[in-house]
Scaffold this motif. Structure first.
Motif, PDB file in Angstrom:
ATOM      1  N   ARG A 285      -7.993   5.104  -1.825  1.00  0.00           N
ATOM      2  CA  ARG A 285      -8.122   3.656  -1.589  1.00  0.00           C
ATOM      3  C   ARG A 285      -6.921   3.124  -0.802  1.00  0.00           C
ATOM      4  O   ARG A 285      -7.079   2.348   0.141  1.00  0.00           O
ATOM      5  N   GLU A 286      -5.719   3.544  -1.179  1.00  0.00           N
ATOM      6  CA  GLU A 286      -4.517   3.067  -0.484  1.00  0.00           C
ATOM      7  C   GLU A 286      -4.434   3.620   0.937  1.00  0.00           C
ATOM      8  O   GLU A 286      -4.054   2.897   1.873  1.00  0.00           O
TER       9      GLU A 286
ATOM     10  N   SER B 133      -6.941   0.759   7.777  1.00  0.00           N
ATOM     11  CA  SER B 133      -7.632  -0.436   8.272  1.00  0.00           C
ATOM     12  C   SER B 133      -6.654  -1.520   8.710  1.00  0.00           C
ATOM     13  O   SER B 133      -6.959  -2.339   9.590  1.00  0.00           O
ATOM     14  N   LYS B 134      -5.452  -1.529   8.115  1.00  0.00           N
ATOM     15  CA  LYS B 134      -4.457  -2.549   8.466  1.00  0.00           C
ATOM     16  C   LYS B 134      -3.551  -2.141   9.634  1.00  0.00           C
ATOM     17  O   LYS B 134      -2.900  -3.009  10.226  1.00  0.00           O
TER      18      LYS B 134
ATOM     19  N   ASN C 123      -6.944   4.452   2.849  1.00  0.00           N
ATOM     20  CA  ASN C 123      -7.950   3.745   3.659  1.00  0.00           C
ATOM     21  C   ASN C 123      -7.461   2.355   4.053  1.00  0.00           C
ATOM     22  O   ASN C 123      -7.684   1.905   5.189  1.00  0.00           O
ATOM     23  N   THR C 124      -6.797   1.665   3.135  1.00  0.00           N
ATOM     24  CA  THR C 124      -6.289   0.314   3.430  1.00  0.00           C
ATOM     25  C   THR C 124      -5.197   0.377   4.495  1.00  0.00           C
ATOM     26  O   THR C 124      -5.155  -0.470   5.402  1.00  0.00           O
TER      27      THR C 124
ATOM     28  N   GLU D 249       0.833  -1.206   0.000  1.00  0.00           N
ATOM     29  CA  GLU D 249       0.000   0.000   0.000  1.00  0.00           C
ATOM     30  C   GLU D 249       0.872   1.262   0.000  1.00  0.00           C
ATOM     31  O   GLU D 249       0.559   2.245  -0.684  1.00  0.00           O
TER      32      GLU D 249
END
Length: 285
Positions: A249-250, A256-257, A252-253, A215
Motif C-alpha cells: 500500500r505504501e 502515485s504521488k 503504491n502511494t 509514506e
C-alpha cells in the motif's frame, strides 16, 4: 523462525510378518486439508491419525499414505475355491478355452479372492503411532529447513527494498524542485500577471499533495516490523502476509504521488521485489 508448508517425511516399521510404510507429503494451502490413503486394517484408527497430523502440521495440503507389505508366511487373502470353480463352469458355457486361461479369467472376478480384515491390536497400534510421530518429526524438520531458505530470501529482498527506498529519499528534494519549476514555468507561459503570495500558497498546497514523507516513514516501519516478525518463535505466514499488504500500500502511494519518472522506476523495482516476497509467503506456515 519461520517454517515452510512444503514438507516430506517417510518411515518404515518392520514387524515379524509385515512391513508398514508411512509417508506424509505437504504443500501450501490456506487451511489444513488432509487426504489419506490408509491400509484397511488401520481404518479404525483414522480419526486418531488425522488428529495427530492436525496437532503437528497446523496448515497445508497434506497427503498421508500408510500401506503394508506381507514379508512372512501369513496372508490375509484366501482363494474361494467353490466360487472359482463355479465361475470356470459358467465360462465354459460361454467360450471354449484352456483350463489355465479360464482360471486366469475366473480369479479376477468378484469374490474369487476374499480378504480377511485383521483387527489391529493395541501393541501394534502403539508401534504404528510411534512411527507416525517419527514421520511427523521428519516432515517438520524438512519444513524448518525449507523455512530457513525462505527466511534468507525474505531478508535479502527486504534489504533490497530498503536500499531502493534510500535512493528515493536522496532523490526526493530534487523531485520537489523539479515539480516546483514545472509549475512556475507553466504559469510563466501563460504570460498573465498573478498574485505572488496567492501563487506561493497554491504552490505549497500543490506540492504538499505530492509529499511522500509519511509514506516513506510508514514503509520503513513495515519493513522493520517484517524483519522482526521473521524472528518470532512461531511461524506465522498470515501475519507476514498482512505486513506485506501494508508494504504494498505504501509503495503504491509513493508511486502515485511521485510524478517523477526516475522515482517511478525505483518504485517499480520495489514492487518487483515485494511481489516475489508475496509469492514466497504463500508457502510459509
Amino acid at each position: 523462525m519461520i517454517a515452510s508448508m512444503t514438507g516430506y517425511g517417510k518411515t518404515i516399521l518392520q514387524l515379524p510378518t509385515k512391513k508398514i510404510s508411512i509417508e506424509i507429503k505437504s504443500l501450501n494451502s490456506k487451511n489444513l486439508d488432509i487426504n489419506s490413503r490408509i491400509a484397511p486394517q488401520f481404518r479404525q484408527k483414522e480419526l486418531e491419525i488425522r488428529k495427530m497430523l492436525a496437532d503437528k502440521l497446523e496448515r497445508g495440503k497434506v497427503d498421508l499414505f500408510i500401506y503394508t507389505e506381507i514379508t512372512g508366511e501369513d496372508t490375509s487373502s484366501t482363494i474361494n475355491a467353490v466360487v472359482v470353480k463355479e465361475y470356470i463352469k459358467q465360462l465354459k458355457k460361454v467360450v471354449d478355452g484352456d483350463e489355465i486361461e479360464l482360471l486366469k479369467m475366473a480369479i479376477r472376478l468378484p469374490d474369487a479372492v476374499t480378504t480377511e480384515r485383521d483387527e489391529i491390536d493395541e501393541e501394534e497400534w502403539k508401534m504404528l503411532s510411534n512411527e507416525i510421530a517419527k514421520t511427523l518429526e521428519a516432515i517438520q524438520k524438512y519444513r524448518l529447513d525449507e523455512g530457513k531458505v525462505l527466511e534468507a530470501d525474505f531478508k535479502n529482498r527486504v534489504e533490497t527494498i530498503k536500499d531502493i527506498l534510500e535512493k528515493i529519499k536522496v532523490m526526493d528534494p530534487e523531485r520537489v524542485q523539479i515539480v516546483r519549476s514545472r509549475l512556475e514555468k507553466g504559469v510563466a507561459d501563460l504570460k498573465e500577471k498573478v498574485d505572488e503570495n496567492r501563487f506561493e500558497q497554491e504552490l505549497i498546497y500543490y506540492i504538499e499533495k505530492y509529499d511522500i514523507t509519511e509514506e516513506i516513514v510508514r514503509l520503513e516501519n513495515h519493513l522493520n516490523y517484517f524483519l522482526s516478525a521473521l524472528k518470532s518463535a512461531d511461524s506465522n505466514g498470515k501475519k507476514l502476509g498482512f505486513i506485506g499488504q501494508e508494504m504494498g500500500r505504501e509503495i503504491n502511494t509513493i508511486g502515485s504521488k511521485s510524478n517523477h519518472a526516475p522515482m517511478q522506476k525505483l518504485v517499480v523495482q520495489m514492487k518487483d521485489e515485494l511481489e516475489k516476497i508475496k509469492e514466497q509467503l504463500l508457502n510459509v506456515l
